[in-house]
Design a protein around this motif. Structure first.
Motif, PDB file in Angstrom:
ATOM      1  N   UNK A 203     -13.179   7.351   6.615  1.00 40.53           N
ATOM      2  CA  UNK A 203     -14.156   7.051   7.663  1.00 40.53           C
ATOM      3  C   UNK A 203     -13.665   7.543   9.018  1.00 40.53           C
ATOM      4  N   UNK A 204     -12.392   7.310   9.330  1.00 45.58           N
ATOM      5  CA  UNK A 204     -11.835   7.739  10.606  1.00 45.58           C
ATOM      6  C   UNK A 204     -11.768   9.258  10.721  1.00 45.58           C
ATOM      7  N   UNK A 205     -11.759   9.935   9.561  1.00 39.72           N
ATOM      8  CA  UNK A 205     -11.775  11.399   9.548  1.00 39.72           C
ATOM      9  C   UNK A 205     -13.196  11.962   9.613  1.00 39.72           C
ATOM     10  N   UNK A 206     -14.185  11.053   9.570  1.00 43.30           N
ATOM     11  CA  UNK A 206     -15.571  11.499   9.544  1.00 43.30           C
ATOM     12  C   UNK A 206     -15.955  12.146   8.223  1.00 43.30           C
ATOM     13  N   UNK A 207     -15.262  11.756   7.138  1.00 47.45           N
ATOM     14  CA  UNK A 207     -15.509  12.339   5.819  1.00 47.45           C
ATOM     15  C   UNK A 207     -16.168  11.308   4.915  1.00 47.45           C
ATOM     16  N   UNK A 208     -16.985  11.802   3.969  1.00 44.78           N
ATOM     17  CA  UNK A 208     -17.571  10.914   2.960  1.00 44.78           C
ATOM     18  C   UNK A 208     -16.452  10.308   2.131  1.00 44.78           C
ATOM     19  N   UNK A 209     -16.552   9.014   1.848  1.00 46.03           N
ATOM     20  CA  UNK A 209     -15.511   8.335   1.090  1.00 46.03           C
ATOM     21  C   UNK A 209     -15.370   8.940  -0.298  1.00 46.03           C
ATOM     22  N   UNK A 210     -14.145   9.188  -0.714  1.00 47.21           N
ATOM     23  CA  UNK A 210     -13.859   9.682  -2.052  1.00 47.21           C
ATOM     24  C   UNK A 210     -13.605   8.487  -2.962  1.00 47.21           C
ATOM     25  N   UNK A 211     -14.240   8.500  -4.120  1.00 50.49           N
ATOM     26  CA  UNK A 211     -14.071   7.422  -5.097  1.00 50.49           C
ATOM     27  C   UNK A 211     -12.586   7.105  -5.288  1.00 50.49           C
ATOM     28  N   UNK A 212     -12.270   5.812  -5.432  1.00 50.61           N
ATOM     29  CA  UNK A 212     -10.863   5.394  -5.567  1.00 50.61           C
ATOM     30  C   UNK A 212     -10.112   6.195  -6.618  1.00 50.61           C
ATOM     31  N   UNK A 213     -10.705   6.318  -7.822  1.00 51.94           N
ATOM     32  CA  UNK A 213     -10.038   7.014  -8.910  1.00 51.94           C
ATOM     33  C   UNK A 213      -9.839   8.489  -8.615  1.00 51.94           C
ATOM     34  N   UNK A 214     -10.725   9.078  -7.815  1.00 49.67           N
ATOM     35  CA  UNK A 214     -10.596  10.498  -7.502  1.00 49.67           C
ATOM     36  C   UNK A 214      -9.581  10.730  -6.388  1.00 49.67           C
ATOM     37  N   UNK A 215      -9.334   9.705  -5.589  1.00 53.24           N
ATOM     38  CA  UNK A 215      -8.287   9.810  -4.570  1.00 53.24           C
ATOM     39  C   UNK A 215      -6.919   9.534  -5.189  1.00 53.24           C
ATOM     40  N   UNK A 216      -6.818   8.456  -5.938  1.00 50.50           N
ATOM     41  CA  UNK A 216      -5.583   8.137  -6.639  1.00 50.50           C
ATOM     42  C   UNK A 216      -5.920   7.239  -7.831  1.00 50.50           C
ATOM     43  N   UNK A 217      -5.806   7.765  -9.055  1.00 52.56           N
ATOM     44  CA  UNK A 217      -6.201   6.994 -10.241  1.00 52.56           C
ATOM     45  C   UNK A 217      -5.124   6.048 -10.749  1.00 52.56           C
ATOM     46  N   UNK A 218      -4.305   5.534  -9.830  1.00 44.77           N
ATOM     47  CA  UNK A 218      -3.282   4.590 -10.267  1.00 44.77           C
ATOM     48  C   UNK A 218      -3.904   3.341 -10.873  1.00 44.77           C
ATOM     49  N   UNK A 219      -3.718   3.167 -12.168  1.00 42.49           N
ATOM     50  CA  UNK A 219      -4.242   1.964 -12.841  1.00 42.49           C
ATOM     51  C   UNK A 219      -3.377   0.751 -12.524  1.00 42.49           C
ATOM     52  N   UNK A 220      -2.085   0.997 -12.407  1.00 41.65           N
ATOM     53  CA  UNK A 220      -1.149  -0.040 -11.969  1.00 41.65           C
ATOM     54  C   UNK A 220      -0.249   0.574 -10.902  1.00 41.65           C
ATOM     55  N   UNK A 221       0.319  -0.268 -10.061  1.00 42.47           N
ATOM     56  CA  UNK A 221       1.219   0.210  -9.010  1.00 42.47           C
ATOM     57  C   UNK A 221       2.549  -0.526  -9.121  1.00 42.47           C
ATOM     58  N   UNK A 222       3.624   0.236  -9.218  1.00 40.59           N
ATOM     59  CA  UNK A 222       4.976  -0.329  -9.213  1.00 40.59           C
ATOM     60  C   UNK A 222       5.450  -0.386  -7.762  1.00 40.59           C
ATOM     61  N   UNK A 223       5.830  -1.580  -7.313  1.00 41.50           N
ATOM     62  CA  UNK A 223       6.240  -1.768  -5.914  1.00 41.50           C
ATOM     63  C   UNK A 223       7.626  -2.390  -5.880  1.00 41.50           C
TER      64      UNK A 223
END
Length: 463
Positions: A203-223
């Motif tokens: 949004x801050x870039x003035x770009x259409x939001x990219x679907x979560x999975x298409x931006x990063x399809x991390x099903x789980x996150x190791x932290x």
């Protein structure tokens, strides 16, 4: 066990949103299928079996026969009604089918538990990972870290899912991605804070939001324990470039790692890949090498179409629901490797081929007109099919106008709709020049595979 008759094979399942005949197509060569005699053979992925399924789907009333991997014939009426055709196993074991989204949540949650349990306990094989060990992982890793999924539901998944979770955790530990210094997150406030920051960045870039999975399809996150994810990503939203840089740095430092999962059946066939690292330098460029619009028996015996791309990549083009818009899905050995729906298809056709074609709402109206014998709509349909089949990219056997219209006259509305929808996409491809169509399929494949220039780095574990 009861076998399945013709209607059962063709009915679209309310959980999977696809027919059992389509599920069987995907199962060839890789998935055990229960038979009424109690055995669970894998049916061979051979042309004879594929042709039998297509002929049956095209309207043949006789039961079909399929060969198992050891070349034994099994009649379709002897293939059992089982959970494989209804979305998987839920709590309570076989027979209690659950929607695919719930099955996915349980599988991903189970993976979190195996990662925590195996990183904190030395085990030599799958059987040493006990229920008690996984329950302690649930308690220690924290129930809030796997969203709303209950331990009993995740643990109730059948042995194939437990085996997959074991194989994946073992590989992640071996390759140094996880250890006892990590917690694992799935659909909780920590994981969601990363995707919320992504929305703000676009949004801050003035770009259409990219679907979560298409931006990063991390099903789980190791932290890594002690890392304040919310604080890091709170200020990561000024631009897409900045948030992707932060995701990259955290991945390189092994403090925050997005992990995409696919079911692993055979440990020796498992692969792991780091995708979108430094993004643009690693984006694959695909070329269109072939197209298939007809089925084995006739133009309409295949419920969709197929694109063949470079690097031996296949893209299945079909509707997932009755009169639904087309999906373009990458085919993997044990699963589908991501999809691009109608929105990305329309956008890519306009951007890369300067081609605008009707959306699904208009396609349904045209399909109904064809079913009602509207000559103008039928002639337009034939014009596209004729141009497609004459392209050097298409290896289907040519049919003439009279044969096409005779076949068309006997089709149900759903068959007309899906073939018309495929024709619109394929017609644009054959009319475009080589560079235009390659740019189109390259975008679609990278969109489906979550590897666009705007996508961020992640680890993919698959077979």
């Amino acid at each position: 066990m009861a076998g399945m008759g013709k209607q059962a094979w063709l009915t679209v399942n309310s959980f999977t949103k696809e027919s059992r005949i389509d599920i069987m197509r995907k199962a060839l060569g890789k998935t055990k299928i229960p038979v009424i005699d109690g055995s669970e053979p894998i049916f061979a992925d051979i042309q004879e079996n594929r042709d039998a399924l297509e002929i049956f789907a095209a309207g043949d009333t006789a039961p079909f026969r399929l060969r198992t991997k050891n070349m034994r014939y099994v009649k379709s009426t002897n293939i059992a009604k089982s959970a494989i055709f209804g979305g998987g196993y839920g709590a309570g074991g076989p027979g209690n089918a659950v929607p695919a989204t719930i099955l996915t949540a349980r599988f991903e949650s189970l993976q979190c538990l195996y990662c925590y349990a195996m990183a904190n306990n030395r085990v030599k094989n799958r059987l040493e990972v006990t229920e008690g060990m996984l329950k302690r992982a649930f308690d220690n890793n924290g129930p809030s870290k796997i969203g709303k999924t209950k331990f009993t539901d995740a643990y109730a998944l059948d042995e194939s899912w437990h085996q997959s979770s074991y194989f994946v955790a073992k590989r992640l530990i071996r390759d140094g991605y996880i250890s006892d210094k990590y917690n694992f997150h799935r659909d909780d406030d920590i994981m969601n804070s990363i995707y919320d920051a992504k929305v703000r960045a676009f949004k801050n870039n003035g770009m259409a939001n990219l679907n979560n999975d298409k931006w990063n399809p991390g099903d789980i996150w190791a932290v890594k324990k002690g890392v304040d994810v919310k604080k890091i990503f709170k200020d990561a939203d000024t631009s897409v470039k900045k948030i992707n840089t932060i995701v990259q740095q955290a991945f390189d430092d092994k403090t925050i790692i997005g992990i995409s999962l696919k079911k692993v059946v055979k440990e020796e066939a498992m692969k792991s890949s780091v995708l979108n690292s430094n993004r643009r330098n690693y984006i694959e460029k695909y070329q269109l090498e072939g197209m298939k619009i007809a089925g084995a028996k006739s133009m309409f015996s295949a419920q969709g179409g197929r694109l063949s791309l470079s690097d031996n990549k296949e893209v299945d083009v079909r509707s997932g629901t009755f009169l639904g818009s087309l999906n373009m899905e990458i085919l993997l050995k044990t699963a589908r490797g991501g999809r691009a729906g109608q929105g990305p298809q329309l956008d890519a056709a306009k951007r890369f081929m300067n081609y605008i074609y009707p959306d699904n709402t208009k396609q349904k109206i045209q399909s109904q007109a064809i079913a009602n014998k509207d000559e103008r709509a039928i002639d337009n349909f034939w014009m596209m099919v004729d141009a497609i089949q004459k392209s050097s990219l298409v290896k289907d056997q040519l049919i003439d106008e009279a044969t096409f219209k005779a076949e068309l006259d006997n089709q149900e509305l759903k068959n007309i709709h899906v073939k018309l929808s495929v024709a619109y996409i394929f017609y644009g491809l054959v009319k475009a020049n080589k560079q235009q169509r390659n740019d189109f399929v390259d975008y679609i494949a990278n969109y489906a595979g979550s590897s666009l220039p705007e996508s961020s780095v992640y680890l993919k574990v698959y077979q």
